[in-house]
Design a protein around this motif. Structure first.
Motif, PDB file in Angstrom:
ATOM      1  N   GLY A  29      46.676  37.527  43.741  1.00 32.31           N
ATOM      2  CA  GLY A  29      45.646  38.551  43.814  1.00 32.31           C
ATOM      3  C   GLY A  29      45.037  38.765  42.449  1.00 32.31           C
ATOM      4  O   GLY A  29      45.337  38.048  41.489  1.00 32.31           O
ATOM      5  N   SER A  30      44.204  39.779  42.353  1.00 35.19           N
ATOM      6  CA  SER A  30      43.501  40.062  41.103  1.00 35.19           C
ATOM      7  C   SER A  30      44.400  40.816  40.119  1.00 35.19           C
ATOM      8  O   SER A  30      45.420  41.401  40.498  1.00 35.19           O
ATOM      9  N   PHE A  31      43.980  40.833  38.868  1.00 37.59           N
ATOM     10  CA  PHE A  31      44.669  41.602  37.838  1.00 37.59           C
ATOM     11  C   PHE A  31      44.710  43.076  38.231  1.00 37.59           C
ATOM     12  O   PHE A  31      45.762  43.719  38.136  1.00 37.59           O
ATOM     13  N   ASP A  32      43.586  43.614  38.677  1.00 37.06           N
ATOM     14  CA  ASP A  32      43.538  45.034  39.068  1.00 37.06           C
ATOM     15  C   ASP A  32      44.480  45.330  40.226  1.00 37.06           C
ATOM     16  O   ASP A  32      45.149  46.367  40.241  1.00 37.06           O
ATOM     17  N   ASP A  33      44.538  44.427  41.194  1.00 37.73           N
ATOM     18  CA  ASP A  33      45.473  44.619  42.307  1.00 37.73           C
ATOM     19  C   ASP A  33      46.917  44.603  41.812  1.00 37.73           C
ATOM     20  O   ASP A  33      47.755  45.374  42.284  1.00 37.73           O
ATOM     21  N   GLU A 109      46.791  38.201  32.931  1.00 39.68           N
ATOM     22  CA  GLU A 109      45.968  37.155  33.539  1.00 39.68           C
ATOM     23  C   GLU A 109      45.640  36.145  32.459  1.00 39.68           C
ATOM     24  O   GLU A 109      45.136  36.491  31.394  1.00 39.68           O
ATOM     25  N   VAL A 114      47.300  35.246  37.619  1.00 40.31           N
ATOM     26  CA  VAL A 114      47.861  36.573  37.347  1.00 40.31           C
ATOM     27  C   VAL A 114      49.374  36.485  37.487  1.00 40.31           C
ATOM     28  O   VAL A 114      49.891  35.852  38.406  1.00 40.31           O
TER      29      VAL A 114
END
Length: 143
Positions: A29-33, A109, A114
């Motif tokens: 998933g994303s860094f923010d997630d 990341e 990530v």
């Protein structure tokens, strides 16, 4: 839990003579997630995050100031927290375990990948702390 935990050397501390081993788990998933998942997994255990170190921002901001053009991370944060119960337990066994407190879980990341991880602690009483960190990371990467 079907995720494989991979130990790699990851030097995040400036001035370290050598990189310490880190336990690193890829995050799908994303860094923010990933940061949201780690924060939630820590708080869901009733623990308080004392500080979030935005080490990636600092490294990116200061690279040219120290004569480097290398971008180490697209983003990297370290969540700093403690457990009063667990810290007391490991320090009653050996007061010098204070050297390992507070505890940290990082999200980084790099090259589009990530990862979530934490430092490898010494054998003995600190294995209890490592178990806590492992369970937090496992929860974060599974969600």
């Amino acid at each position: 839990m079907k995720h494989t935990i991979l130990a790699i050397a990851l030097g995040l501390a400036a001035g370290a003579a050598h990189a310490e081993d880190a336990i690193v788990v890829p995050f799908d998933g994303s860094f923010d997630d990933a940061t949201f998942a780690v924060e939630s997994a820590i708080v869901d255990r009733g623990l308080v995050i004392d500080y979030v170190s935005h080490v990636g921002d600092m490294l990116n901001r200061t690279g040219s100031d120290v004569g480097s053009e290398t971008k180490l991370f697209e983003a990297a944060d370290i969540f700093i927290f403690c457990s009063a119960v667990l810290s007391r337990e490991v320090m009653e066994a050996d007061p010098m375990n204070i050297a390992h407190c507070p505890y940290g879980i990082f999200v980084a990341e790099r090259d589009g990948a990530v990862m979530v991880g934490y430092r490898d602690y010494p054998d003995g009483e600190m294995a209890k702390v490592e178990d806590l960190l492992q369970s937090i990371v496992a929860e974060a990467v599974e969600n």
